[in-house]
Motif scaffolding. Sequence first.
Motif, mmCIF file in Angstrom:
data_model
loop_
_atom_site.group_PDB
_atom_site.id
_atom_site.type_symbol
_atom_site.label_atom_id
_atom_site.label_comp_id
_atom_site.label_asym_id
_atom_site.label_seq_id
_atom_site.Cartn_x
_atom_site.Cartn_y
_atom_site.Cartn_z
ATOM 1 N N ALA A 296 -38.470 -14.094 -28.976
ATOM 2 C CA ALA A 296 -39.202 -13.546 -27.867
ATOM 3 C C ALA A 296 -37.052 -13.823 -26.924
ATOM 4 O O ALA A 296 -36.672 -13.192 -25.935
ATOM 5 N N MET A 297 -37.113 -15.656 -27.793
ATOM 6 C CA MET A 297 -35.632 -15.526 -26.892
ATOM 7 C C MET A 297 -34.571 -15.468 -26.812
ATOM 8 O O MET A 297 -33.893 -14.545 -26.379
ATOM 9 N N ARG A 298 -34.952 -14.642 -28.166
ATOM 10 C CA ARG A 298 -33.167 -13.473 -29.266
ATOM 11 C C ARG A 298 -33.376 -12.456 -27.963
ATOM 12 O O ARG A 298 -32.002 -12.149 -28.094
ATOM 13 N N ARG A 299 -34.159 -11.829 -27.971
ATOM 14 C CA ARG A 299 -34.040 -10.550 -26.259
ATOM 15 C C ARG A 299 -33.920 -10.954 -25.361
ATOM 16 O O ARG A 299 -33.118 -10.256 -24.845
ATOM 17 N N ALA A 300 -34.391 -12.427 -24.759
ATOM 18 C CA ALA A 300 -33.501 -12.383 -23.817
ATOM 19 C C ALA A 300 -32.382 -13.239 -23.014
ATOM 20 O O ALA A 300 -31.853 -13.046 -22.285
ATOM 21 N N ILE A 301 -31.599 -13.581 -24.121
ATOM 22 C CA ILE A 301 -30.676 -14.569 -23.630
ATOM 23 C C ILE A 301 -29.667 -14.317 -25.065
ATOM 24 O O ILE A 301 -29.455 -13.858 -26.174
ATOM 25 N N SER A 302 -28.139 -14.260 -24.084
ATOM 26 C CA SER A 302 -27.054 -13.579 -25.413
ATOM 27 C C SER A 302 -26.069 -14.998 -25.468
ATOM 28 O O SER A 302 -25.957 -15.635 -24.021
ATOM 29 N N ARG A 303 -25.195 -15.397 -25.703
ATOM 30 C CA ARG A 303 -23.829 -16.106 -25.882
ATOM 31 C C ARG A 303 -23.143 -15.918 -24.419
ATOM 32 O O ARG A 303 -22.921 -16.967 -23.923
ATOM 33 N N ASP A 304 -23.423 -14.844 -24.226
ATOM 34 C CA ASP A 304 -21.850 -14.244 -22.764
ATOM 35 C C ASP A 304 -22.745 -14.722 -21.728
ATOM 36 O O ASP A 304 -22.248 -15.269 -21.129
ATOM 37 N N GLU A 305 -25.018 -14.511 -21.809
ATOM 38 C CA GLU A 305 -24.972 -15.308 -20.221
ATOM 39 C C GLU A 305 -24.877 -16.389 -20.444
ATOM 40 O O GLU A 305 -24.532 -17.286 -19.411
ATOM 41 N N PHE A 306 -25.230 -17.001 -21.874
ATOM 42 C CA PHE A 306 -24.389 -18.898 -21.509
ATOM 43 C C PHE A 306 -23.311 -19.002 -20.642
ATOM 44 O O PHE A 306 -22.803 -19.960 -19.497
ATOM 45 N N ALA A 307 -22.232 -18.032 -21.283
ATOM 46 C CA ALA A 307 -20.968 -18.465 -20.903
ATOM 47 C C ALA A 307 -20.400 -18.534 -19.388
ATOM 48 O O ALA A 307 -19.804 -18.254 -18.507
ATOM 49 N N ARG A 308 -21.706 -17.267 -18.826
ATOM 50 C CA ARG A 308 -21.725 -16.993 -17.751
ATOM 51 C C ARG A 308 -22.279 -18.423 -16.451
ATOM 52 O O ARG A 308 -21.168 -17.737 -15.836
ATOM 53 N N ARG A 309 -22.268 -18.970 -16.927
ATOM 54 C CA ARG A 309 -23.228 -20.180 -16.644
ATOM 55 C C ARG A 309 -22.091 -21.193 -16.146
ATOM 56 O O ARG A 309 -21.853 -21.595 -17.213
ATOM 57 N N MET A 310 -21.544 -21.321 -15.377
ATOM 58 C CA MET A 310 -20.542 -22.442 -15.093
ATOM 59 C C MET A 310 -21.128 -23.701 -14.999
ATOM 60 O O MET A 310 -20.449 -24.564 -15.129
ATOM 61 N N GLU A 311 -22.534 -23.571 -14.008
ATOM 62 C CA GLU A 311 -22.231 -24.696 -13.419
ATOM 63 C C GLU A 311 -23.455 -25.535 -14.390
ATOM 64 O O GLU A 311 -24.209 -24.963 -14.721
ATOM 65 N N GLY A 312 -23.963 -26.910 -14.166
ATOM 66 C CA GLY A 312 -24.815 -27.542 -14.808
ATOM 67 C C GLY A 312 -25.223 -28.198 -16.132
ATOM 68 O O GLY A 312 -26.183 -28.555 -16.420
ATOM 69 N N GLY A 313 -24.038 -28.308 -16.499
ATOM 70 C CA GLY A 313 -24.452 -29.140 -17.272
ATOM 71 C C GLY A 313 -25.158 -28.596 -18.723
ATOM 72 O O GLY A 313 -25.136 -26.915 -18.970
ATOM 73 N N PHE A 314 -25.740 -29.691 -19.810
ATOM 74 C CA PHE A 314 -26.567 -28.822 -20.510
ATOM 75 C C PHE A 314 -27.796 -28.211 -19.598
ATOM 76 O O PHE A 314 -28.656 -27.763 -20.680
ATOM 77 N N TRP A 315 -28.027 -28.346 -18.678
ATOM 78 C CA TRP A 315 -28.898 -26.943 -17.899
ATOM 79 C C TRP A 315 -29.054 -26.188 -17.912
ATOM 80 O O TRP A 315 -29.385 -24.775 -18.204
ATOM 81 N N ARG A 316 -27.674 -25.067 -18.310
ATOM 82 C CA ARG A 316 -27.373 -24.180 -18.453
ATOM 83 C C ARG A 316 -27.840 -23.597 -19.611
ATOM 84 O O ARG A 316 -27.942 -22.312 -19.449
ATOM 85 N N TYR A 317 -28.252 -24.512 -20.872
ATOM 86 C CA TYR A 317 -29.220 -23.658 -21.978
ATOM 87 C C TYR A 317 -30.762 -24.292 -21.625
ATOM 88 O O TYR A 317 -31.667 -24.211 -22.280
ATOM 89 N N ARG A 318 -31.365 -23.806 -19.682
ATOM 90 C CA ARG A 318 -32.542 -23.962 -20.171
ATOM 91 C C ARG A 318 -33.835 -23.309 -20.613
ATOM 92 O O ARG A 318 -34.587 -23.829 -20.659
ATOM 93 N N GLU A 319 -32.899 -22.001 -20.661
ATOM 94 C CA GLU A 319 -34.011 -21.704 -22.236
ATOM 95 C C GLU A 319 -34.600 -21.804 -23.634
ATOM 96 O O GLU A 319 -35.590 -22.019 -23.990
ATOM 97 N N LEU A 320 -33.369 -22.909 -23.847
ATOM 98 C CA LEU A 320 -33.557 -24.020 -24.999
ATOM 99 C C LEU A 320 -34.475 -24.997 -25.123
ATOM 100 O O LEU A 320 -34.316 -25.855 -25.587
ATOM 101 N N LEU A 321 -34.727 -25.134 -23.572
ATOM 102 C CA LEU A 321 -35.561 -26.515 -22.787
ATOM 103 C C LEU A 321 -36.697 -26.842 -22.573
ATOM 104 O O LEU A 321 -37.530 -25.103 -22.325
#
Length: 412
Positions: free
Chosen positions: A43-68
Amino acid sequence: MREFPSFTTHLECSATGARYPADVLHGLSRAGKPLLVRYDLEAMRRAISRDEFARRMEGGFWRYRELLPVRRSANVVSLGEVATPIIPAPAIARLHGARELLVKDEGRLPTGSFKARGLALAVSMAKELGVRRMAMPTNGNAGAALAAYASRADIESWVFCPEDTPEINVREMAHAGAHVFLVNGLINDCGRLVAEGKATMGWFDASTLKEPYRIEGKKTMGIELAEQLGWRLPDVIFYPTGGGTGLIGMWKAFAELEALGFIDSGRPRMVAVQAAGCAPVVRAWQEGREHAEPWSNAHTIAAGIRVPAAIGDFLILRAIRASGGFAIAVEDEAIAEARAEMARIEGLLLCPEGAATYAAWRVALASGRVSPHERSLLFNCATGLKYPLPAAGRKIDCRRPVDFASLAVAAN
Ligand SMILES: Cc1ncc(COP(=O)(O)O)c(C=O)c1O
């Protein structure tokens, strides 16, 4: 922080594979082993992409929230985390005849160490699950991170450290609001006190790998470095190994990233670096064992890796073996010398644990275990400023004429 979809499905015993429900408080599994968080990666694979992470500029590791594992944004406890830089060390690489050497500098995180990653997650999950009091044994940096994040979350923190823990860490923990105790023993003695006192004191035991979420925080080192290197992992990772959470966490991250289609099946060789005065994982690796025997009379200047017995020993050893890596011990003298050399040549002030990885890389390169053409990445897990440095500075009497030419002569 905006609401993110949550993909946690359950927790799993790292030894038996038994399932445990998410969203309730857990310590170790019934088998007495660490629990690992599992996600619906399809389900995560369908919901997020590497580009989506790249678009998030702020938040340190919280940018990877779906994986947390944190479900609600309101429970995220943050102190302004940043993505830590990967710094090339070209002059050092040249000095040793290697093509490239990289240092990931975790000292830039809140409280000055990578423990911020694990404790941000542990405290956020504690908040989500209604914990009011947390306790842990610590060699310094973890306790400092617990104190800071717990205070931020209005949770009580109790920390137990060996009495020779670096003074700055002890003061930092107390200053950040923790109840601090100096114990005339090592970290495993401190861990025993937490285990014995928790029923009476109502503590939630936040010891390394005895709760399931610190590893999820440390996992973000693997995600972050993969993203920073264009989703191509280095050939070799040198990690200063105490409890091993970071090494285990990165190994977990790589599996999850592959399942998401973010990286291929290639893996770095994982190298566990320990101090010669406390090297239980190195000994177990050399003897081909699945578990490490406790190390007696543990001593080293690298306080963070003075861990005589690690509950996740089998997970560390599995990751090293599966990756084709190895475990290596370095003497304290080599650590101190490597620390000075890196600062003098590259301007990077490593912590002793980080310097241990550089000392180990030099040995591995000289012995051919690592080739000069490979891309190696060292972990500097804390700012060097928290640790003692050799005395320096010569006095000048400013009330008398100064013979400036003599300053340079005397310096040589
Ligand atoms: C600076 C530093 N490096 C390395 C470690 C070891 O980390 P781990 O428990 O993930 O092996 C610690 C742990 O306290 C530390 O403070």
